[in-house]
Write a protein that holds these residues in place. Sequence first.
Motif, PDB file in Angstrom:
ATOM      1  N   MET A 108      35.818  45.391  36.782  1.00 30.17           N
ATOM      2  CA  MET A 108      37.109  44.707  36.606  1.00 30.17           C
ATOM      3  C   MET A 108      37.676  44.215  37.932  1.00 30.17           C
ATOM      4  O   MET A 108      38.168  43.068  38.001  1.00 30.17           O
ATOM      5  CB  MET A 108      38.084  45.651  35.890  1.00 30.17           C
TER       6      MET A 108
ATOM      7  N   PHE B 198      40.561  43.224  50.460  1.00 30.34           N
ATOM      8  CA  PHE B 198      40.505  43.025  49.005  1.00 30.34           C
ATOM      9  C   PHE B 198      40.172  44.321  48.270  1.00 30.34           C
ATOM     10  O   PHE B 198      40.580  44.504  47.128  1.00 30.34           O
ATOM     11  CB  PHE B 198      39.566  41.870  48.646  1.00 30.34           C
TER      12      PHE B 198
ATOM     13  N   HIS C 146      38.652  47.592  30.834  1.00 29.98           N
ATOM     14  CA  HIS C 146      37.319  46.969  30.885  1.00 29.98           C
ATOM     15  C   HIS C 146      36.503  47.614  32.004  1.00 29.98           C
ATOM     16  O   HIS C 146      36.665  47.266  33.176  1.00 29.98           O
ATOM     17  CB  HIS C 146      37.494  45.459  31.135  1.00 29.98           C
TER      18      HIS C 146
ATOM     19  N   TYR D 254      42.829  50.310  33.803  1.00 24.13           N
ATOM     20  CA  TYR D 254      41.845  49.295  33.411  1.00 24.13           C
ATOM     21  C   TYR D 254      41.204  49.681  32.078  1.00 24.13           C
ATOM     22  O   TYR D 254      40.777  50.838  31.893  1.00 24.13           O
ATOM     23  CB  TYR D 254      40.712  49.169  34.442  1.00 24.13           C
TER      24      TYR D 254
ATOM     25  N   ALA E 165      37.764  37.517  41.797  1.00 27.47           N
ATOM     26  CA  ALA E 165      37.219  36.171  41.569  1.00 27.47           C
ATOM     27  C   ALA E 165      38.339  35.184  41.250  1.00 27.47           C
ATOM     28  O   ALA E 165      38.328  34.040  41.731  1.00 27.47           O
ATOM     29  CB  ALA E 165      36.181  36.202  40.454  1.00 27.47           C
ATOM     30  N   SER E 166      39.326  35.621  40.457  1.00 28.44           N
ATOM     31  CA  SER E 166      40.422  34.705  40.129  1.00 28.44           C
ATOM     32  C   SER E 166      41.417  34.554  41.280  1.00 28.44           C
ATOM     33  O   SER E 166      42.050  33.506  41.422  1.00 28.44           O
ATOM     34  CB  SER E 166      41.133  35.152  38.852  1.00 28.44           C
ATOM     35  N   LEU E 167      41.567  35.579  42.091  1.00 23.97           N
ATOM     36  CA  LEU E 167      42.444  35.430  43.260  1.00 23.97           C
ATOM     37  C   LEU E 167      41.899  34.393  44.239  1.00 23.97           C
ATOM     38  O   LEU E 167      42.665  33.655  44.862  1.00 23.97           O
ATOM     39  CB  LEU E 167      42.613  36.783  43.982  1.00 23.97           C
ATOM     40  N   MET E 168      40.594  34.336  44.374  1.00 21.39           N
ATOM     41  CA  MET E 168      39.994  33.375  45.302  1.00 21.39           C
ATOM     42  C   MET E 168      39.687  32.050  44.607  1.00 21.39           C
ATOM     43  O   MET E 168      39.872  30.997  45.190  1.00 21.39           O
ATOM     44  CB  MET E 168      38.708  33.947  45.905  1.00 21.39           C
TER      45      MET E 168
ATOM     46  N   GLN F 115      32.011  32.065  31.518  1.00 19.61           N
ATOM     47  CA  GLN F 115      33.276  31.504  32.008  1.00 19.61           C
ATOM     48  C   GLN F 115      34.094  30.833  30.914  1.00 19.61           C
ATOM     49  O   GLN F 115      33.554  30.082  30.091  1.00 19.61           O
ATOM     50  CB  GLN F 115      33.010  30.461  33.101  1.00 19.61           C
TER      51      GLN F 115
ATOM     52  N   LEU G  37      49.445  32.419  43.289  1.00 22.72           N
ATOM     53  CA  LEU G  37      48.227  33.209  43.527  1.00 22.72           C
ATOM     54  C   LEU G  37      47.060  32.659  42.714  1.00 22.72           C
ATOM     55  O   LEU G  37      45.919  32.668  43.174  1.00 22.72           O
ATOM     56  CB  LEU G  37      48.464  34.678  43.173  1.00 22.72           C
ATOM     57  N   MET G  38      47.331  32.198  41.510  1.00 22.56           N
ATOM     58  CA  MET G  38      46.262  31.670  40.656  1.00 22.56           C
ATOM     59  C   MET G  38      46.065  30.177  40.873  1.00 22.56           C
ATOM     60  O   MET G  38      44.945  29.708  40.898  1.00 22.56           O
ATOM     61  CB  MET G  38      46.574  31.943  39.187  1.00 22.56           C
TER      62      MET G  38
ATOM     63  N   ASN H 202      37.897  32.755  34.045  1.00 21.68           N
ATOM     64  CA  ASN H 202      37.348  34.098  34.081  1.00 21.68           C
ATOM     65  C   ASN H 202      36.602  34.397  32.785  1.00 21.68           C
ATOM     66  O   ASN H 202      36.306  33.467  32.021  1.00 21.68           O
ATOM     67  CB  ASN H 202      38.401  35.148  34.421  1.00 21.68           C
TER      68      ASN H 202
ATOM     69  N   HIS I 295      36.260  40.810  38.650  1.00 25.78           N
ATOM     70  CA  HIS I 295      36.882  39.712  37.894  1.00 25.78           C
ATOM     71  C   HIS I 295      38.223  39.304  38.522  1.00 25.78           C
ATOM     72  O   HIS I 295      38.529  38.125  38.662  1.00 25.78           O
ATOM     73  CB  HIS I 295      37.115  40.137  36.441  1.00 25.78           C
ATOM     74  N   LEU I 296      39.015  40.287  38.892  1.00 23.83           N
ATOM     75  CA  LEU I 296      40.339  39.993  39.469  1.00 23.83           C
ATOM     76  C   LEU I 296      40.215  39.284  40.810  1.00 23.83           C
ATOM     77  O   LEU I 296      40.897  38.286  41.078  1.00 23.83           O
ATOM     78  CB  LEU I 296      41.130  41.296  39.625  1.00 23.83           C
TER      79      LEU I 296
ATOM     80  N   TYR J 255      47.078  44.266  35.985  1.00 28.48           N
ATOM     81  CA  TYR J 255      46.920  44.188  37.442  1.00 28.48           C
ATOM     82  C   TYR J 255      48.031  43.352  38.088  1.00 28.48           C
ATOM     83  O   TYR J 255      48.651  43.771  39.074  1.00 28.48           O
ATOM     84  CB  TYR J 255      45.553  43.601  37.815  1.00 28.48           C
TER      85      TYR J 255
ATOM     86  N   SER K 113      43.480  32.314  52.414  1.00 29.77           N
ATOM     87  CA  SER K 113      42.508  32.286  51.321  1.00 29.77           C
ATOM     88  C   SER K 113      43.146  32.633  49.981  1.00 29.77           C
ATOM     89  O   SER K 113      42.677  32.176  48.932  1.00 29.77           O
ATOM     90  CB  SER K 113      41.327  33.225  51.617  1.00 29.77           C
TER      91      SER K 113
ATOM     92  N   VAL L 125      42.886  45.250  45.462  1.00 33.17           N
ATOM     93  CA  VAL L 125      42.399  45.305  44.076  1.00 33.17           C
ATOM     94  C   VAL L 125      41.559  46.580  43.941  1.00 33.17           C
ATOM     95  O   VAL L 125      40.338  46.554  44.024  1.00 33.17           O
ATOM     96  CB  VAL L 125      41.551  44.059  43.722  1.00 33.17           C
TER      97      VAL L 125
ATOM     98  N   THR M 221      39.636  42.689  26.624  1.00 37.61           N
ATOM     99  CA  THR M 221      40.276  43.654  27.529  1.00 37.61           C
ATOM    100  C   THR M 221      40.337  43.130  28.962  1.00 37.61           C
ATOM    101  O   THR M 221      41.181  43.569  29.741  1.00 37.61           O
ATOM    102  CB  THR M 221      39.551  45.025  27.524  1.00 37.61           C
TER     103      THR M 221
ATOM    104  N   ALA N 289      37.071  29.805  41.544  1.00 41.33           N
ATOM    105  CA  ALA N 289      35.675  29.459  41.281  1.00 41.33           C
ATOM    106  C   ALA N 289      35.237  28.156  41.919  1.00 41.33           C
ATOM    107  O   ALA N 289      34.053  27.837  41.916  1.00 41.33           O
ATOM    108  CB  ALA N 289      35.439  29.371  39.767  1.00 41.33           C
TER     109      ALA N 289
ATOM    110  N   ASP O 165      43.653  43.460  31.158  1.00 37.74           N
ATOM    111  CA  ASP O 165      43.644  44.049  32.507  1.00 37.74           C
ATOM    112  C   ASP O 165      44.196  43.075  33.553  1.00 37.74           C
ATOM    113  O   ASP O 165      44.773  43.510  34.553  1.00 37.74           O
ATOM    114  CB  ASP O 165      42.225  44.478  32.893  1.00 37.74           C
ATOM    115  N   PHE O 166      44.001  41.787  33.336  1.00 41.77           N
ATOM    116  CA  PHE O 166      44.641  40.817  34.235  1.00 41.77           C
ATOM    117  C   PHE O 166      46.163  40.995  34.205  1.00 41.77           C
ATOM    118  O   PHE O 166      46.815  41.013  35.252  1.00 41.77           O
ATOM    119  CB  PHE O 166      44.275  39.379  33.823  1.00 41.77           C
TER     120      PHE O 166
ATOM    121  N   HIS P 213      30.147  31.759  37.777  1.00 41.28           N
ATOM    122  CA  HIS P 213      30.209  33.200  37.531  1.00 41.28           C
ATOM    123  C   HIS P 213      31.670  33.659  37.537  1.00 41.28           C
ATOM    124  O   HIS P 213      32.537  32.953  38.051  1.00 41.28           O
ATOM    125  CB  HIS P 213      29.429  33.948  38.620  1.00 41.28           C
ATOM    126  N   THR P 214      31.897  34.872  37.017  1.00 42.81           N
ATOM    127  CA  THR P 214      33.266  35.393  36.944  1.00 42.81           C
ATOM    128  C   THR P 214      33.453  36.652  37.800  1.00 42.81           C
ATOM    129  O   THR P 214      34.510  37.285  37.727  1.00 42.81           O
ATOM    130  CB  THR P 214      33.655  35.724  35.490  1.00 42.81           C
TER     131      THR P 214
ATOM    132  N   THR Q 222      43.357  29.683  35.451  1.00 43.54           N
ATOM    133  CA  THR Q 222      42.228  30.252  36.179  1.00 43.54           C
ATOM    134  C   THR Q 222      41.012  30.246  35.263  1.00 43.54           C
ATOM    135  O   THR Q 222      41.111  29.949  34.072  1.00 43.54           O
ATOM    136  CB  THR Q 222      42.536  31.674  36.705  1.00 43.54           C
TER     137      THR Q 222
END
Lengths: 140, 140, 140
Positions: B89, B68, B81, B79, B95-98, A117, A97-98, A53, B92-93, A67, C96, B72, A59, B100, A63-64, B45-46, A51
């Motif tokens: 945070m 979402f 961060h 967390y 963003a990675s699930l969907m 990024q 998922l990723m 990010n 960020h999470l 989560y 998605s 999340v 951190t 870039a 946190d990823f 972006h992240t 991914t």
Amino acid sequence: MQIHQQQLTLRAYPRGFHLITDEINACLGPVREWKSGICNLFIQHTSASLTINENADPTVRRDFETYFNKAVPENDPDYLHNDEGSDDMPAHLKASLMGASLNVPIRNGKLALGTWQGVYLCEHRNYGGQRKLLITAWGN
Amino acid sequence: MQIHQQQLTLRAYPRGFHLITDEINACLGPVREWKSGICNLFIQHTSASLTINENADPTVRRDFETYFNKAVPENDPDYLHNDEGSDDMPAHLKASLMGASLNVPIRNGKLALGTWQGVYLCEHRNYGGQRKLLITAWGN
Amino acid sequence: MQIHQQQLTLRAYPRGFHLITDEINACLGPVREWKSGICNLFIQHTSASLTINENADPTVRRDFETYFNKAVPENDPDYLHNDEGSDDMPAHLKASLMGASLNVPIRNGKLALGTWQGVYLCEHRNYGGQRKLLITAWGN
């Protein structure tokens, strides 16, 4: 339009999320001469993923891990596929998922990542070992 | 095979999911002459991301935001961060699930989206500001 | 650099996760002569999706269905979009989370999948019907 394809074997990383942008940049070779294009990164595994990010604060990567361990729990009694331990099926789910691949634009010979990024290896197994990536770039 | 690369700066959208297919179509330029190819959309972006989903009923996009936010959660005490607030945070999470980037086929000079498909900007921050996309298409 | 684009209509699959690697391989045509490239698979729907995961043990695919039904529940009273039944909005969300397209490298005329990787159709509707894919490959 040219094409550049190269294998990259990543060293064994511990379970978690790891910045590998430098390892990718080291494989760009002739792509550094291109004005524009795309670089595809493909991980040839089903229990690790890729991914993009934040590349700065570590951190975020911790946190990823926190989560995704909550979102995809181990030891769900409904899992049927448990042959390789409690991290087995969650690793497959997290990998999807990723996703197994990324497509990053090339601009002026570089990955056109935003300022914040970076590319993450997402290692979902406790002992995933080395991971094989196939890098394919095209452009001119 | 030709390549077309262009930057697109999206206006600041509020937190949520927004159809941006028209903004993408306005950037296709020479791609409109191609028979087949691919258009890559990459958000630099992240804490914002891109996805493809239903282009008709706006309640789908509202339900995306609802879902979402539950999947999340903000303010998880685990967390680490949190520098930029409770939406930091989770953004960020999400963003990675969907992800870039998107890769949409080109067919007869147009994005070959299905009848009900549109491109979404997923704005995960409360005040994300303008977002920069890099559009890269290749084909002939 | 050449481009190959072809439509593939998948037969109606039941709700769940299904291996379709063989159906994709049957569409490669001239790609079998290429040394390197990429194959993009794009599903033209918003309630079905594509992912890559384990190609061997069928319980992995059953656990995918189990997990995603828990992670994206039906009948959430907060959903606004329910026109087509309880599987309607969850199907959009799952689509998605997984994504509408995949990019698989081509190497020596074949999809360069890892040993354990296969392509999954993720059918999120109870009665999704036939699904249309657009396959676009480029390389040489």
